[in-house]
Design an enzyme around this catalytic site. Structure first.
Site, PDB file in Angstrom:
ATOM      1  CG  PHE A 161      -2.200  -1.108   1.320  1.00 47.33           C
ATOM      2  CD1 PHE A 161      -2.899  -0.729   0.715  1.00 47.33           C
ATOM      3  CD2 PHE A 161      -1.860  -1.941   1.966  1.00 47.33           C
ATOM      4  CE1 PHE A 161      -3.774  -2.164   1.322  1.00 47.33           C
ATOM      5  CE2 PHE A 161      -2.247  -3.545   1.356  1.00 47.33           C
ATOM      6  CZ  PHE A 161      -3.810  -3.328   1.498  1.00 47.33           C
ATOM      7  CG  ASP A 162       0.818   5.544  -0.908  1.00 51.41           C
ATOM      8  OD1 ASP A 162       2.294   5.986  -0.860  1.00 51.41           O
ATOM      9  OD2 ASP A 162       0.240   7.053  -1.977  1.00 51.41           O
ATOM     10  N   GLY A 163       0.258   5.164   1.727  1.00 52.68           N
ATOM     11  CA  GLY A 163       0.097   5.828   3.092  1.00 52.68           C
ATOM     12  C   GLY A 163      -0.631   6.932   2.429  1.00 52.68           C
ATOM     13  CG  PHE A 272      -4.317  -1.043  -3.385  1.00 48.54           C
ATOM     14  CD1 PHE A 272      -5.316  -1.306  -4.093  1.00 48.54           C
ATOM     15  CD2 PHE A 272      -3.776  -2.131  -3.111  1.00 48.54           C
ATOM     16  CE1 PHE A 272      -5.770  -2.673  -3.771  1.00 48.54           C
ATOM     17  CE2 PHE A 272      -4.479  -3.800  -2.992  1.00 48.54           C
ATOM     18  CZ  PHE A 272      -5.887  -3.449  -3.831  1.00 48.54           C
ATOM     19  CG  ASP A 274      -2.610   9.215  -3.710  1.00 49.93           C
ATOM     20  OD1 ASP A 274      -2.917  10.909  -3.924  1.00 49.93           O
ATOM     21  OD2 ASP A 274      -1.465   8.474  -3.669  1.00 49.93           O
TER      22      ASP A 274
END
Length: 302
Positions: A161-163, A272, A274
């Site tokens: 995951f991105d943060g 994932f 954004d």
């Protein structure tokens, strides 16, 4: 008694995310629905090629044993019911124990996510993904052309995951976009002890954490945080996860380094992010999905 998904990890997935229907989709776009339905029905006994999220789904379903069902995968698709026949048949031929599906024949399917109690929605349609996120359901637009490398770790599901604007809110990202790196670093250092608000995929991380802590599962889960943050801004991210009582297995604070190479080394089943640029970098090495949420996406859309 009625069937219940309570306590399970529930993944809703579109047919194009599960199977490679890009050729069929081009027929739909060029010749219309009738030609598409005829093609899918004509290929009813032809197993569909595996899509970008197929390896992830196969691994997640391996958590289910004869005595305990921990994961539920439901096809949630804009396909018509006739085309849905091929989806179910292809799933059976591929050894995927998928029993439930909703086919809406062109209508937005994300309205059914609440009824499904979905922890994740994967689709190739960005509009449907945005609708899911607005309904507070973790969701990502899959990139069908992503590399599929999930078979490298047969007994382990790896998810990265991105943060900011993914696990966390876009609060800090907004400061970075508006005021630059120095202001971002100062703000995050000052607020290091203040947990970040949750982002759209926090519920998915929570569900994975519950599954991860179960004993005697046939498959294990390994998670990673892959973020452009660097010291000293890293501390707030770590403390936020501590406040949530969720531990990730690996954390990469890359400070502007290309994420793709690090994801290539971690070999996640899915990543994932954004920001489209990071997804473009990642998809050359791993299966990746775009989470169209937060200030970075509002800016691009304006």
């Amino acid at each position: 008694m009625p069937y219940s998904v309570e306590g399970k990890l529930v993944v809703a997935i579109s047919s194009r995310a599960l199977f490679d229907f890009e050729e069929e989709n081009r027929v739909f776009e060029a010749e219309g629905e009738a030609a598409y339905i005829a093609l899918q029905y004509g290929r009813l006994d032809v197993p569909a090629r595996r899509g970008v999220a197929f390896p992830l789904v196969k691994k997640l379903l391996a958590f289910n044993t004869e005595g305990q069902s921990r994961v539920e995968v439901v096809v949630l698709s804009k396909n018509d019911p006739v085309s849905g026949l091929r989806v179910f048949r292809s799933a059976k031929q591929a050894g995927l124990a998928i029993e439930r599906g909703v086919f809406t024949r062109g209508r937005n399917p994300y309205h059914y996510l609440e009824s499904l109690k979905a922890n994740l929605f994967l689709s190739a349609n960005e509009h449907d993904v945005i609708g899911a996120l607005q309904s507070k359901v973790p969701a990502a637009r899959v990139y069908p052309e992503s590399t599929q490398a999930a078979s490298r770790h047969a007994d382990e599901v790896r998810i990265a995951f991105d943060g900011d604007a993914v696990l966390f809110s876009d609060e800090a990202e907004l400061i970075f976009q508006r005021d630059g790196l120095d202001a971002f670093t100062k703000h995050e250092t000052t607020n290091a002890l203040q947990p970040l608000p949750p982002g759209p995929l926090k519920p998915l991380l929570e569900a994975l954490h519950r599954l991860q802590t179960e004993k005697n599962t046939p498959v294990k889960i390994r998670t990673a945080l892959v973020t452009a943050r660097s010291a000293p801004a890293h501390e707030r991210a770590v403390r936020t996860l501590m406040e949530w009582k969720i531990a990730v297995d690996e954390a990469m604070f890359l400070g502007g380094l290309d994420k793709g190479e690090f994801l290539k080394a971690f070999e996640p089943d899915f990543y994932f992010d954004d920001q489209r640029g990071h997804v473009e970098s990642a998809r050359r090495h791993v299966a990746a999905g775009h989470v169209p949420f937060g200030v970075a996406n509002i800016k691009k859309a304006s």
